[in-house]
Design a protein around this motif. Sequence first.
Motif, short mmCIF file in Angstrom:
data_model
loop_
_atom_site.label_atom_id
_atom_site.label_comp_id
_atom_site.label_asym_id
_atom_site.label_seq_id
_atom_site.Cartn_x
_atom_site.Cartn_y
_atom_site.Cartn_z
N SER A 35 0.62 7.18 2.33
CA SER A 35 0.88 6.31 3.48
C SER A 35 -0.19 6.45 4.34
CB SER A 35 1.96 7.48 4.21
OG SER A 35 2.45 7.12 5.64
N PHE A 50 -2.39 3.29 3.86
CA PHE A 50 -1.80 2.11 4.52
C PHE A 50 -1.97 2.34 5.96
CE2 PHE A 50 0.71 1.78 0.63
CZ PHE A 50 1.08 0.36 0.51
N SER A 51 -1.54 3.57 6.81
CA SER A 51 -1.89 3.72 8.10
C SER A 51 -3.42 3.23 8.52
CB SER A 51 -1.51 5.04 8.44
OG SER A 51 0.07 5.16 8.36
N VAL A 101 -4.03 -0.71 8.23
CA VAL A 101 -3.50 -1.36 9.30
C VAL A 101 -3.86 -1.20 10.85
CG1 VAL A 101 -1.22 -1.78 10.41
CG2 VAL A 101 -1.15 -1.57 8.00
N GLY A 120 -1.92 -3.24 -1.10
CA GLY A 120 -0.78 -2.60 -0.80
C GLY A 120 0.15 -3.71 -0.25
N LEU A 121 1.39 -3.32 -0.32
CA LEU A 121 2.38 -4.43 0.13
C LEU A 121 3.40 -3.96 1.10
CD1 LEU A 121 3.11 -6.04 -3.47
CD2 LEU A 121 1.54 -6.87 -1.65
N VAL A 122 3.73 -4.65 1.86
CA VAL A 122 4.89 -4.29 2.98
C VAL A 122 5.64 -5.47 3.06
CG1 VAL A 122 5.53 -3.68 5.23
CG2 VAL A 122 3.35 -2.87 4.42
N SER A 163 9.38 -6.09 4.45
CA SER A 163 10.53 -5.64 5.00
C SER A 163 11.81 -6.04 4.90
CB SER A 163 10.37 -5.33 6.62
OG SER A 163 10.37 -6.61 7.09
N ARG A 221 13.28 -9.21 -1.60
CA ARG A 221 11.97 -8.62 -1.40
C ARG A 221 11.37 -8.24 -2.62
NH1 ARG A 221 15.96 -5.71 1.82
NH2 ARG A 221 15.65 -3.73 0.54
N ALA A 233 7.81 -9.24 -3.55
CA ALA A 233 6.55 -8.01 -4.06
C ALA A 233 6.09 -8.44 -5.45
CB ALA A 233 7.17 -6.78 -4.09
N VAL A 252 -4.07 -4.63 2.77
CA VAL A 252 -2.72 -4.48 2.90
C VAL A 252 -2.09 -5.74 3.31
CG1 VAL A 252 -0.63 -3.38 4.38
CG2 VAL A 252 -2.68 -2.02 3.55
N ARG A 287 1.35 -7.83 4.34
CA ARG A 287 2.71 -7.82 5.18
C ARG A 287 3.44 -9.06 5.03
NH1 ARG A 287 4.17 -8.24 10.59
NH2 ARG A 287 1.90 -8.00 11.18
#
Length: 125
Positions: A11, A14-15, A18, A51-53, A55, A64, A68, A89, A91
């Motif tokens: 995490s 990712f943070s 982003v 990385g993938l987001v 939602s 979803r 992905a 990342v 999104r």
Amino acid sequence: MLPEPYRLRRSADFSATVRSGRRMGRRDLVVHVLERDAADSLVSVNGPRFGLVVSKAVGPAVIRHRVARRFRHICAGLIDTVPVDTDVVIRALPGSATASSRELDKQLRSVLRKLDLLAGEGDPA
């Protein structure tokens, strides 16, 4: 399939990507890119990490997961072209549910090209 060492998992990674990375979007996706420090001892992979987001706005779970899988397949083809010290990342936006894999690939490569991250790929005239 995207090999395990090339996946962003934590995490915090990712943070950081982003929040601190560069960002650029297209119709069906937004890409965040952060170049890692060479001194970052927590990173043991000699390659880019993706990385993938995806939602719930993209659709139900089946959709979803399909989106992905498409992005993981596209990223696997980019491992040799993106610089090794880069975290990416992706999104997915709601339009990615209906976009073709070819269109998603085209949009992602367009963003990476604009960010000067695709080695060996010239800008189309």
